[in-house]
Design an enzyme around this catalytic site. Sequence first.
Site, PDB file in Angstrom:
ATOM      1  N   ASP A  12       0.872  -1.183   0.000  1.00  0.00           N
ATOM      2  CA  ASP A  12       0.000   0.000   0.000  1.00  0.00           C
ATOM      3  C   ASP A  12       0.907   1.230   0.000  1.00  0.00           C
ATOM      4  OD1 ASP A  12      -3.266   0.208   1.099  1.00  0.00           O
ATOM      5  OD2 ASP A  12      -2.091   2.030   0.770  1.00  0.00           O
ATOM      6  N   ASN A  13       0.501   2.263  -0.711  1.00  0.00           N
ATOM      7  CA  ASN A  13       1.309   3.493  -0.675  1.00  0.00           C
ATOM      8  C   ASN A  13       0.782   4.465   0.385  1.00  0.00           C
ATOM      9  OD1 ASN A  13      -0.982   4.543  -1.798  1.00  0.00           O
ATOM     10  ND2 ASN A  13      -0.038   5.232  -3.719  1.00  0.00           N
TER      11      ASN A  13
ATOM     12  N   PHE B  74      -6.653  -4.431  -4.922  1.00  0.00           N
ATOM     13  CA  PHE B  74      -7.588  -3.377  -4.508  1.00  0.00           C
ATOM     14  C   PHE B  74      -7.055  -1.980  -4.825  1.00  0.00           C
ATOM     15  CE2 PHE B  74      -8.467  -6.715  -1.286  1.00  0.00           C
ATOM     16  CZ  PHE B  74      -9.834  -6.835  -1.433  1.00  0.00           C
TER      17      PHE B  74
ATOM     18  N   SER C 205     -16.701  -3.120 -10.163  1.00  0.00           N
ATOM     19  CA  SER C 205     -17.831  -2.436  -9.530  1.00  0.00           C
ATOM     20  C   SER C 205     -19.079  -2.580 -10.374  1.00  0.00           C
ATOM     21  CB  SER C 205     -17.460  -0.956  -9.406  1.00  0.00           C
ATOM     22  OG  SER C 205     -18.596  -0.177  -9.136  1.00  0.00           O
TER      23      SER C 205
ATOM     24  N   TYR D   4     -13.504   7.172 -13.313  1.00  0.00           N
ATOM     25  CA  TYR D   4     -13.365   6.069 -12.350  1.00  0.00           C
ATOM     26  C   TYR D   4     -14.043   4.801 -12.897  1.00  0.00           C
ATOM     27  CZ  TYR D   4     -15.077   3.029  -8.653  1.00  0.00           C
ATOM     28  OH  TYR D   4     -15.426   1.918  -7.933  1.00  0.00           O
TER      29      TYR D   4
ATOM     30  N   LYS E 273     -12.572   0.919 -14.412  1.00  0.00           N
ATOM     31  CA  LYS E 273     -13.003  -0.448 -14.048  1.00  0.00           C
ATOM     32  C   LYS E 273     -13.314  -1.247 -15.320  1.00  0.00           C
ATOM     33  CE  LYS E 273     -12.639  -0.004  -9.608  1.00  0.00           C
ATOM     34  NZ  LYS E 273     -11.462  -0.607  -8.949  1.00  0.00           N
TER      35      LYS E 273
ATOM     36  N   PHE F  10     -21.265  -4.330  -5.276  1.00  0.00           N
ATOM     37  CA  PHE F  10     -22.319  -3.323  -5.171  1.00  0.00           C
ATOM     38  C   PHE F  10     -21.841  -2.318  -4.103  1.00  0.00           C
ATOM     39  CE2 PHE F  10     -23.837  -6.320  -7.998  1.00  0.00           C
ATOM     40  CZ  PHE F  10     -24.757  -5.657  -8.791  1.00  0.00           C
TER      41      PHE F  10
ATOM     42  N   LEU G  52     -22.595   7.378   1.397  1.00  0.00           N
ATOM     43  CA  LEU G  52     -23.738   7.537   2.295  1.00  0.00           C
ATOM     44  C   LEU G  52     -23.434   7.146   3.752  1.00  0.00           C
ATOM     45  CD1 LEU G  52     -26.751   8.150   2.712  1.00  0.00           C
ATOM     46  CD2 LEU G  52     -27.234   5.788   2.036  1.00  0.00           C
TER      47      LEU G  52
END
Length: 343
Positions: free
Chosen positions: A31-32, A81, A125, A152, A156, A181, A203
């Site tokens: 991970d950065n 990821f 996604s 974005y 994907k 989802f 949300l």
Amino acid sequence: MAILVTGGTGYIGSHTVVELQQAGYDVVIIDNLSNSRIEVLDGITRITGKRPHFEQLDCCDKAALQEVFARYPDIEGIIHFAAFKAVGESVEKPLPYYRNNLVSLINLLELMPEYGVRGLIFSSSCTVYGQPTAEHLPVTEASPIQPALSPYGNTKQINEDIIRYYIGSGAPVKSVILRYFNPIGAHPSAEIGELPIGVPQNLIPYVTQTAAGIRKELRIFGNDYSTPDRTCIRDYIYVVDLAKAHVKAMDRVLHTPEAEPIEVFNIGTGHGVSTLEVVETFERATGVKLPWSYAPRREGDIEQIWGNVDKAAKVLGWRAEANLDDVLRSAWHWQQRLQEQES
Ligand code: UD1
């Protein structure tokens, strides 16, 4: 056997590392730290009793990636990821999104055969489906892919194509593409969870921050949609259930010879829930009153989407298990834990 998890200190990454470790895999995280904190490693370690290996680097740096593969020769699979994920920001700054999200994947794919890494799980996604027409709801993996609404979302789609063409060319790699989802909630231990930097766009973090008094009021974007209560509908999937889907997917690419070289799965609950229902369920499940009001529609929002998840059930033997009350309570406990840490 070790699994490389890129973006492993991020929200979904950290929950997946926990599930992988608990399933007996050794985990190497890359991970950065551009959108996560190193302390996440402590949270993971407190849950599992085992600290994952950690390498701070950017997946766009191919030479650095190469060193990691050389240092951990037992890596057999990758869960990728690491990516930028803010829809609005991607519209404002498209090139960093394309560079980061595409170059990282290409680097990993190029290095996999060189280091004998056989399996790749890719985080995609439901955004690839755009707004499905009524006859395509719930969406299946065969529903049409529609033009992306943001850079974005486009990254994907392009990354899915890159994997498909690469494997189609005969590369000695197998892949499972998971189309998520809306992931929500936090680990039941409240040791790890979502850590939005700045004002949350999604949300649930906005809900929990409002409940905690950090934000004055939640705005529900749009009450004039063609849905039963006029607010948008999404398929909210518990992040721990989602993490478990990755373990099943990894088992499949590495240990199921009859699996196709590339397979795609929707990962959701199979049920649509409206924004208003989320707010009401949160209040009921936590006993906390949430100040909210209606606001105009948010640009770029789709009206409604939820997934058909039968393929994941049938082929991966995976199903979402958590109920929304428990999931929203987990998000609230995590918010409370964050505040304890800060005070
Ligand atoms: C978006 C992306 C998705 C991405 C996800 C993660 C699209 C179409 N969707 O999902 O691909 O994986 O972000 O970042 O690009 N809402 C409010 N008030 C708020 C915040 C949200 O009413 O303050 C509503 C939204 O209008 C939406 C729902 O809550 O109806 C969920 O929004 P959000 O959590 O931002 O996720 P998506 O937009 O569905």
